[in-house]
Design an enzyme around this catalytic site. Structure first.
Site, short mmCIF file in Angstrom:
data_model
loop_
_atom_site.label_atom_id
_atom_site.label_comp_id
_atom_site.label_asym_id
_atom_site.label_seq_id
_atom_site.Cartn_x
_atom_site.Cartn_y
_atom_site.Cartn_z
N HIS A 1 10.58 7.59 1.22
CA HIS A 1 9.62 8.39 1.76
C HIS A 1 10.39 9.62 2.13
O HIS A 1 9.47 10.83 2.22
CB HIS A 1 8.50 8.02 1.74
N GLN B 1 3.07 10.90 3.60
CA GLN B 1 2.09 10.18 3.82
C GLN B 1 0.59 11.25 4.21
O GLN B 1 -0.66 10.38 3.86
CB GLN B 1 1.91 9.16 3.24
N HIS C 1 10.81 1.70 -0.34
CA HIS C 1 10.19 2.51 -0.75
C HIS C 1 9.53 3.38 0.87
O HIS C 1 9.81 4.54 -0.18
CB HIS C 1 9.23 1.85 -1.00
N GLU C 2 9.74 3.03 1.93
CA GLU C 2 9.55 3.47 2.72
C GLU C 2 10.86 4.53 3.57
O GLU C 2 10.23 5.81 3.42
CB GLU C 2 8.84 3.05 4.05
N CYS D 1 2.34 3.10 -4.75
CA CYS D 1 2.67 3.76 -3.19
C CYS D 1 1.13 4.21 -3.27
O CYS D 1 0.56 4.82 -4.32
CB CYS D 1 3.28 4.94 -4.11
N LEU D 2 0.01 4.33 -2.49
CA LEU D 2 -0.73 4.72 -2.18
C LEU D 2 -0.66 6.23 -1.54
O LEU D 2 -2.08 7.44 -1.72
CB LEU D 2 -1.19 4.22 -0.51
N GLY E 1 3.19 -0.60 3.87
CA GLY E 1 4.03 0.17 4.10
C GLY E 1 3.33 1.78 3.71
O GLY E 1 2.74 1.94 3.37
NI NI Z 1 4.56 5.03 -1.01
#
Ligand code: NI
Length: 167
Positions: free
Chosen positions: A137, A51, A133-134, A91-92, A46
């Site tokens: 963000h 991000q 999670h997304e 998380c990226l 995701g």
């Molecule tokens: Ni994330």
């Protein structure tokens, strides 16, 4: 379409409350395409607009399950959240760190798709976790905010010690 630079913890854009999308136009579709390309390049499941430095309420997901279509969510709202799940999460934007995070088990999320058409997704398990999670963000919330203060301190300490070059 292009792969964009992923922003890391410490970048203020990750802490902003993202703005609603007024209309799903070509600019939004270009953003969606960049999000998808960047998510696949980074091997994520995701990716949310902040991000890649864009403070807009847009995310993409693909939990790599043959039975679950990849998707796009514009202006998502979690309209139902029931049950509980506790799983390891990363998380990226905080590479190298992960922690067990408690989230709702089952969610229903409504929003708009790439064409600006209403969509409604019911999800459990990994997809449910990913959508939550997304969506976080877009509110400037990261998974490290959803663990105990002690665990958060440990994660932040580890993050600050990590070599810049490894990020
Ligand atoms: Ni994330």
């Amino acid at each position: 379409m292009s792969v964009r630079e992923v922003r890391f913890l410490g970048d203020p854009v990750l802490r902003e409350m993202c703005g609603e999308v007024d209309a799903v136009d070509d600019d939004v579709r270009a953003l969606v395409d960049d999000l998808l390309e960047t998510m696949y390049a980074e091997d994520g499941i995701g990716l949310a607009a902040p991000q890649i430095g864009v403070s807009s309420r847009v995310f993409v997901y693909d939990v790599r399950d043959d039975e679950i279509e990849p998707g796009v969510m514009v202006n998502p709202r979690i309209v139902e959240a029931t049950g509980k799940q506790k799983e390891l999460e990363g998380c990226l934007s905080i590479p190298g760190l992960d922690e067990i995070v408690e989230r709702s088990g089952h969610v229903v999320v409504e929003g708009l798709d790439r064409d600006g058409e209403p969509v409604r997704i019911e999800a459990e398990g990994l997809l449910s976790r990913c959508l939550q999670h997304e969506k976080d963000h877009l509110d400037g919330v990261l998974f490290i905010d959803r663990v105990s203060p002690l665990k958060r301190r440990m994660l932040l300490k580890k993050w600050s010690k990590m070599d810049e070059s490894k990020r």
